[in-house]
Write a protein that holds these residues in place. Sequence first.
Motif, PDB file in Angstrom:
ATOM      1  N   PRO A  35       0.804  -1.233   0.000  1.00  0.00           N
ATOM      2  CA  PRO A  35       0.000   0.000   0.000  1.00  0.00           C
ATOM      3  C   PRO A  35       0.834   1.278   0.000  1.00  0.00           C
ATOM      4  N   THR A  36       2.146   1.155  -0.004  1.00  0.00           N
ATOM      5  CA  THR A  36       3.033   2.321   0.041  1.00  0.00           C
ATOM      6  C   THR A  36       2.691   3.309  -1.073  1.00  0.00           C
ATOM      7  N   PRO A  37       2.377   4.554  -0.738  1.00  0.00           N
ATOM      8  CA  PRO A  37       2.017   5.535  -1.777  1.00  0.00           C
ATOM      9  C   PRO A  37       3.167   5.810  -2.737  1.00  0.00           C
ATOM     10  N   VAL A  38       2.821   6.181  -3.945  1.00  0.00           N
ATOM     11  CA  VAL A  38       3.788   6.635  -4.946  1.00  0.00           C
ATOM     12  C   VAL A  38       3.513   8.118  -5.189  1.00  0.00           C
ATOM     13  N   GLY A 180      12.624   1.598  -8.951  1.00  0.00           N
ATOM     14  CA  GLY A 180      12.333   0.655  -7.891  1.00  0.00           C
ATOM     15  C   GLY A 180      10.868   0.303  -7.756  1.00  0.00           C
ATOM     16  N   LEU A 181      10.091   0.570  -8.792  1.00  0.00           N
ATOM     17  CA  LEU A 181       8.653   0.301  -8.779  1.00  0.00           C
ATOM     18  C   LEU A 181       8.317  -0.842  -9.725  1.00  0.00           C
ATOM     19  N   GLY A 182       7.185  -1.467  -9.494  1.00  0.00           N
ATOM     20  CA  GLY A 182       6.719  -2.538 -10.352  1.00  0.00           C
ATOM     21  C   GLY A 182       5.481  -2.131 -11.120  1.00  0.00           C
ATOM     22  N   GLY A 211      -5.254  -1.414 -19.020  1.00  0.00           N
ATOM     23  CA  GLY A 211      -4.974  -0.769 -17.754  1.00  0.00           C
ATOM     24  C   GLY A 211      -3.544  -1.058 -17.351  1.00  0.00           C
ATOM     25  N   LEU A 212      -3.104  -0.428 -16.259  1.00  0.00           N
ATOM     26  CA  LEU A 212      -1.751  -0.677 -15.752  1.00  0.00           C
ATOM     27  C   LEU A 212      -1.732  -0.408 -14.257  1.00  0.00           C
ATOM     28  N   SER A 213      -1.138  -1.319 -13.516  1.00  0.00           N
ATOM     29  CA  SER A 213      -0.949  -1.161 -12.074  1.00  0.00           C
ATOM     30  C   SER A 213       0.473  -0.704 -11.820  1.00  0.00           C
ATOM     31  N   LEU A 214       0.638   0.210 -10.866  1.00  0.00           N
ATOM     32  CA  LEU A 214       1.953   0.787 -10.569  1.00  0.00           C
ATOM     33  C   LEU A 214       2.126   0.939  -9.066  1.00  0.00           C
ATOM     34  N   GLY A 215       3.247   0.457  -8.552  1.00  0.00           N
ATOM     35  CA  GLY A 215       3.513   0.613  -7.129  1.00  0.00           C
ATOM     36  C   GLY A 215       4.720  -0.200  -6.707  1.00  0.00           C
ATOM     37  N   HIS A 216       4.844  -0.385  -5.399  1.00  0.00           N
ATOM     38  CA  HIS A 216       5.941  -1.165  -4.838  1.00  0.00           C
ATOM     39  C   HIS A 216       5.518  -2.629  -4.750  1.00  0.00           C
ATOM     40  N   PRO A 217       6.233  -3.545  -5.386  1.00  0.00           N
ATOM     41  CA  PRO A 217       5.873  -4.967  -5.317  1.00  0.00           C
ATOM     42  C   PRO A 217       5.914  -5.485  -3.884  1.00  0.00           C
TER      43      PRO A 217
END
Length: 241
Positions: A35-38, A180-182, A211-217
């Motif tokens: 859940p870490t914000p970007v 460093g994002l996935g 669509g595309l998901s973006l965040g910290h794996p």
Amino acid sequence: MTAVERKLDAVDAADRIAAVDGAIEARRSVRAFLPTPVPRTTVEDILRVARCAPSGTNMQPWQVYVLTGNAKASLSRALRAVHDDPEAVREHKHEKPYYPEPWPEPWLSRRRKLGWELYGLLGIQREDRDRMQHQHGRNLDFFDAPVGMVFTISRRLELGSWLDYGGFLQNIAIAAQARGLGTCIQAAFAPLHRVVRSHLNLSDDEMVVCGLSLGHPDPARPENTLRSHREPVSVFADFRE
């Protein structure tokens, strides 16, 4: 250029190659996020780099909707409501076919191999259709990523612009990887384009690409250990002199 300068230039070139190749080879489809914000500035930086993708006559055919917070959650709820209703979901399909029908070889075998590898990591058996359906539905939750993107293209554009779009999406994935994002590029949004259209108030001219998901794996999730097989160069490249 002196010998020392040439040596330093060669070192710089090697570092650049290693950095770019490393980001490309490390990129994978992430299917569970923390859940870490970007920060918005990071997303904007990724898109700023991605816009340098080549496109025929510099058409730049991409349009991006970046969703976070309530906007993302609201769209996901609407999509899941349709996806989880066996009767309702039958009324939705791609505007443009994404996959072949029927599936020919060798692509069918590659698809099956990836699917069973993923389900194996998740402990989903072949007869467990409900869990398969649930896992597919997680696409529409952006796999819990803090940032979701929806991409559209003008329906007036032709095949060349769709090809150009692939380069743009790849650039997003690689730029994110370097930070460093996935990411996960997701075709699952396209069949439900009517729901997306209503929620995002798309114009009649716009078609949903993906669509595309973006965040910290999330490193603790087994699905993120999946590494899909890639064929060697000798399988797909024909060198002629």
